[in-house]
Motif scaffolding. Structure first.
Motif, PDB file in Angstrom:
ATOM      1  N   ASP A 154       0.821  -1.208   0.000  1.00 44.33           N
ATOM      2  CA  ASP A 154       0.000   0.000   0.000  1.00 44.33           C
ATOM      3  C   ASP A 154       0.860   1.265   0.000  1.00 44.33           C
ATOM      4  O   ASP A 154       0.383   2.332   0.364  1.00 44.33           O
ATOM      5  CB  ASP A 154      -0.892  -0.039   1.261  1.00 44.33           C
ATOM      6  N   HIS A 155       2.122   1.173  -0.422  1.00 40.54           N
ATOM      7  CA  HIS A 155       3.051   2.300  -0.279  1.00 40.54           C
ATOM      8  C   HIS A 155       2.583   3.486  -1.118  1.00 40.54           C
ATOM      9  O   HIS A 155       2.492   3.417  -2.344  1.00 40.54           O
ATOM     10  CB  HIS A 155       4.459   1.894  -0.696  1.00 40.54           C
ATOM     11  N   HIS A 156       2.351   4.572  -0.430  1.00 43.96           N
ATOM     12  CA  HIS A 156       1.723   5.743  -1.039  1.00 43.96           C
ATOM     13  C   HIS A 156       2.639   6.452  -2.025  1.00 43.96           C
ATOM     14  O   HIS A 156       2.291   6.676  -3.187  1.00 43.96           O
ATOM     15  CB  HIS A 156       1.308   6.687   0.088  1.00 43.96           C
ATOM     16  N   HIS A 157       3.836   6.821  -1.579  1.00 43.25           N
ATOM     17  CA  HIS A 157       4.744   7.603  -2.407  1.00 43.25           C
ATOM     18  C   HIS A 157       5.136   6.830  -3.668  1.00 43.25           C
ATOM     19  O   HIS A 157       5.203   7.398  -4.769  1.00 43.25           O
ATOM     20  CB  HIS A 157       5.988   7.957  -1.582  1.00 43.25           C
ATOM     21  N   ALA A 158       5.393   5.538  -3.532  1.00 46.47           N
ATOM     22  CA  ALA A 158       5.803   4.738  -4.682  1.00 46.47           C
ATOM     23  C   ALA A 158       4.712   4.689  -5.742  1.00 46.47           C
ATOM     24  O   ALA A 158       4.997   4.764  -6.949  1.00 46.47           O
ATOM     25  CB  ALA A 158       6.162   3.322  -4.232  1.00 46.47           C
ATOM     26  N   HIS A 159       3.466   4.576  -5.327  1.00 44.64           N
ATOM     27  CA  HIS A 159       2.367   4.552  -6.299  1.00 44.64           C
ATOM     28  C   HIS A 159       2.224   5.904  -7.003  1.00 44.64           C
ATOM     29  O   HIS A 159       1.964   5.957  -8.207  1.00 44.64           O
ATOM     30  CB  HIS A 159       1.059   4.155  -5.612  1.00 44.64           C
ATOM     31  N   HIS A 160       2.398   6.975  -6.262  1.00 44.01           N
ATOM     32  CA  HIS A 160       2.349   8.296  -6.901  1.00 44.01           C
ATOM     33  C   HIS A 160       3.464   8.440  -7.925  1.00 44.01           C
ATOM     34  O   HIS A 160       3.247   8.972  -9.026  1.00 44.01           O
ATOM     35  CB  HIS A 160       2.478   9.399  -5.837  1.00 44.01           C
ATOM     36  N   LEU A 161       4.664   7.982  -7.577  1.00 44.05           N
ATOM     37  CA  LEU A 161       5.790   8.083  -8.502  1.00 44.05           C
ATOM     38  C   LEU A 161       5.558   7.262  -9.763  1.00 44.05           C
ATOM     39  O   LEU A 161       5.835   7.721 -10.885  1.00 44.05           O
ATOM     40  CB  LEU A 161       7.071   7.607  -7.815  1.00 44.05           C
ATOM     41  N   MET A 162       5.036   6.054  -9.602  1.00 42.44           N
ATOM     42  CA  MET A 162       4.790   5.231 -10.774  1.00 42.44           C
ATOM     43  C   MET A 162       3.715   5.831 -11.655  1.00 42.44           C
ATOM     44  O   MET A 162       3.790   5.775 -12.897  1.00 42.44           O
ATOM     45  CB  MET A 162       4.400   3.810 -10.358  1.00 42.44           C
ATOM     46  N   ALA A 163       2.701   6.436 -11.045  1.00 43.08           N
ATOM     47  CA  ALA A 163       1.673   7.107 -11.842  1.00 43.08           C
ATOM     48  C   ALA A 163       2.296   8.235 -12.665  1.00 43.08           C
ATOM     49  O   ALA A 163       1.985   8.411 -13.852  1.00 43.08           O
ATOM     50  CB  ALA A 163       0.569   7.642 -10.946  1.00 43.08           C
ATOM     51  N   ALA A 164       3.189   8.992 -12.049  1.00 43.44           N
ATOM     52  CA  ALA A 164       3.851  10.082 -12.770  1.00 43.44           C
ATOM     53  C   ALA A 164       4.714   9.540 -13.909  1.00 43.44           C
ATOM     54  O   ALA A 164       4.713  10.078 -15.024  1.00 43.44           O
ATOM     55  CB  ALA A 164       4.690  10.915 -11.808  1.00 43.44           C
TER      56      ALA A 164
END
Length: 319
Positions: A154-164
């Motif tokens: 559920d890692h928040h920052h990693a998912h945001h980075l991958m979306a970017a």
């Protein structure tokens, strides 16, 4: 009240864009690290424990301190077996590499060394993902992301980075409604627990695609005029995310206590502005507090503070 970041004076009435958000212990540890007192960072990271989202946030903020590498090395001399010191050194070297002050290979080696010292900690792999976004291949980004998810799905920052990262894939001169970033965000939101902030990831994906399109000249640089927020997909993801926020907020006493909650409320607030719904945007901004995070996808070549002040004036009579 949280002090402004060092070297960045705050004008009266303007929102503050401090990456530490409202994490007062982090602000204190960062200020101490600026002065060479790494023991405060040591204590903070020990207290953080295995709250991986908060640990990742705190280490990346500390790593951005320009003297973090020097003080992390001093910490390592005193405590050679400290995984926290190795993680801070890795994060600091990554940001030095992003500023062109260190070789990406050196940053990569330090991230891998930190990962070996703390096999359960996703933060060294998060640092590798940050590095790979600018100095890596698609495969390297995917591998780093998979390593983060293996340790904290559920890692928040990693998912945001991958979306970017995925949003930046542009194959032609239009917005593809079947773009891979939309599939990724929908998949991650479906996989996440019911109370996860990743419910907002489809909004993040939609916002990141707007950032890419606007910078490429394929969408109007005025978010509201672009029409990007008036599509059927935009309405669907906004409704789902806002419904999640309303349901979560009923059960939450500390709506903005965690960095991932603050960041996602910030995305929702900006998106509501673009939808032309300033009252809902202002309500969200009120929940976040004065330390609103910067959302560079929202206003290419514009100061985001203008829109935030306009929303506050319109609804709250402030700013």
């Amino acid at each position: 009240m949280t002090p402004p970041p060092l070297g960045r004076p705050r004008r009266k009435g303007e929102p503050s864009f401090d990456p530490a958000l409202d994490d007062l212990p982090l602000v204190a540890a960062r200020d101490a690290l600026h002065k060479g007192r790494w023991s405060d960072a040591r204590r903070l990271l020990a207290e953080t424990g295995e709250d991986w989202d908060r640990r990742g946030h705190r280490l990346t903020v500390l790593g951005e301190v320009r003297t973090s590498v020097a003080w992390a090395q001093e910490w390592q001399l005193a405590e050679p077996d400290s995984a926290a010191a190795a993680a801070l050194l890795a994060c600091g070297t990554v940001f030095r590499a992003l500023r062109g002050q260190d070789a990406p290979e050196a940053a990569r080696d330090r991230c891998l060394a930190a990962a070996r010292m703390a096999p359960r900690d996703p933060t060294p792999w998060l640092a590798l993902l940050i590095l790979a976004r600018s100095h890596g291949t698609d495969d390297e980004r995917a591998r780093a992301f998979d390593q983060v998810r293996a340790r904290h799905p559920d890692h928040h920052h990693a998912h945001h980075l991958m979306a970017a990262c995925l949003a930046e894939h542009q194959r032609d001169d239009r917005d593809d409604p079947l773009h891979e970033v939309y599939d990724f965000a929908a998949w991650a939101a479906e996989q996440a627990p019911a109370d996860s902030a990743l419910a907002v990831l489809p909004v993040v994906a939609h916002a990141e695609r707007y950032r890419v399109l606007a910078r490429a000249g394929l969408a109007d640089r005025d978010p509201t005029a672009s029409g990007h927020w008036a599509t059927r997909r935009a309405r669907q993801v906004m409704k789902a995310a806002f419904d999640w926020w309303l349901e979560w907020d009923e059960d939450a006493d500390d709506a903005a206590c965690h960095p991932r909650r603050q960041i996602d409320l910030n995305y929702l607030a900006h998106a509501k502005l673009h939808e032309g719904r300033p009252a809902e945007a202002a309500a969200l901004l009120g929940r976040i507090g004065p330390y609103v995070t910067r959302a560079p996808w929202s206003y290419p070549d514009r100061d985001p503070r203008q829109a935030l002040r306009a929303a506050r004036r319109l609804v709250l009579g402030t700013g």
